[in-house]
Design a protein around this motif. Structure first.
Motif, PDB file in Angstrom:
ATOM      1  N   ILE A  25       0.841  -1.201   0.000  1.00  0.00           N
ATOM      2  CA  ILE A  25       0.000   0.000   0.000  1.00  0.00           C
ATOM      3  C   ILE A  25       0.873   1.247   0.000  1.00  0.00           C
ATOM      4  O   ILE A  25       0.578   2.226  -0.702  1.00  0.00           O
ATOM      5  N   ASP A  30      -2.837   4.939  -4.311  1.00  0.00           N
ATOM      6  CA  ASP A  30      -3.888   5.597  -3.525  1.00  0.00           C
ATOM      7  C   ASP A  30      -3.256   6.538  -2.505  1.00  0.00           C
ATOM      8  O   ASP A  30      -2.720   6.105  -1.490  1.00  0.00           O
ATOM      9  N   MET A  33      -4.255   6.289   1.401  1.00  0.00           N
ATOM     10  CA  MET A  33      -3.867   4.996   1.968  1.00  0.00           C
ATOM     11  C   MET A  33      -2.349   4.825   1.926  1.00  0.00           C
ATOM     12  O   MET A  33      -1.756   4.264   2.847  1.00  0.00           O
ATOM     13  N   ARG A  34      -1.712   5.326   0.884  1.00  0.00           N
ATOM     14  CA  ARG A  34      -0.250   5.283   0.793  1.00  0.00           C
ATOM     15  C   ARG A  34       0.360   6.072   1.956  1.00  0.00           C
ATOM     16  O   ARG A  34       1.278   5.595   2.628  1.00  0.00           O
ATOM     17  N   LEU A  51      -6.200   4.211  11.631  1.00  0.00           N
ATOM     18  CA  LEU A  51      -7.469   3.731  11.092  1.00  0.00           C
ATOM     19  C   LEU A  51      -8.670   4.476  11.660  1.00  0.00           C
ATOM     20  O   LEU A  51      -9.754   4.438  11.086  1.00  0.00           O
ATOM     21  N   TYR A  56      -8.562   8.229   6.386  1.00  0.00           N
ATOM     22  CA  TYR A  56      -8.134   6.870   6.095  1.00  0.00           C
ATOM     23  C   TYR A  56      -9.296   5.894   6.235  1.00  0.00           C
ATOM     24  O   TYR A  56      -9.444   4.965   5.450  1.00  0.00           O
ATOM     25  N   HIS A  59     -11.552   5.497   3.147  1.00  0.00           N
ATOM     26  CA  HIS A  59     -10.954   4.683   2.083  1.00  0.00           C
ATOM     27  C   HIS A  59     -10.982   3.203   2.445  1.00  0.00           C
ATOM     28  O   HIS A  59     -11.291   2.358   1.615  1.00  0.00           O
ATOM     29  N   LEU A  60     -10.655   2.910   3.688  1.00  0.00           N
ATOM     30  CA  LEU A  60     -10.670   1.519   4.133  1.00  0.00           C
ATOM     31  C   LEU A  60     -12.084   0.971   4.130  1.00  0.00           C
ATOM     32  O   LEU A  60     -12.316  -0.172   3.705  1.00  0.00           O
TER      33      LEU A  60
END
Length: 95
Positions: A25, A30, A33-34, A51, A56, A59-60
């Motif tokens: 990742i 992304d 996320m990166r 998280l 973030y 996106h997750l």
């Protein structure tokens, strides 16, 4: 490993898979996320804290939503095959 990743994934095999996933990742396209993966891998934040960040988490959540939709559309045999294949790959990854 005695880092945050090992705390999240107490099984050493899962911790190695999680670290490998975060590395992929961190090298991916992304942006949010990166960034999250790089921050965790560098030790500037822990995984649980990252998280919980809305940027973030969105996106997750979207990625998990796509997975869950696909998983629910699978037949029981397809789900069983996915579980079996995943376990086999986990064992291979950790040899």
């Amino acid at each position: 490993m005695s880092d945050d990743i090992s705390d999240v994934a107490s099984d050493p095999r899962l911790a190695r898979v999680l670290r490998s996933s975060l590395t992929r990742i961190a090298d991916g396209p992304d942006g949010p996320m990166r960034e999250m993966a790089r921050e965790v891998l560098a030790g500037r934040t822990d995984l649980r804290t990252a998280l919980r960040e809305p940027a973030y988490g969105e996106h997750l959540g979207a990625a998990f939503g796509r997975f869950w939709t696909d998983f629910q559309a699978m037949s029981p045999d397809e789900r069983d095959r996915l579980v079996k294949d995943t376990r086999q790959k986990l064992d291979e990854f950790n040899q």
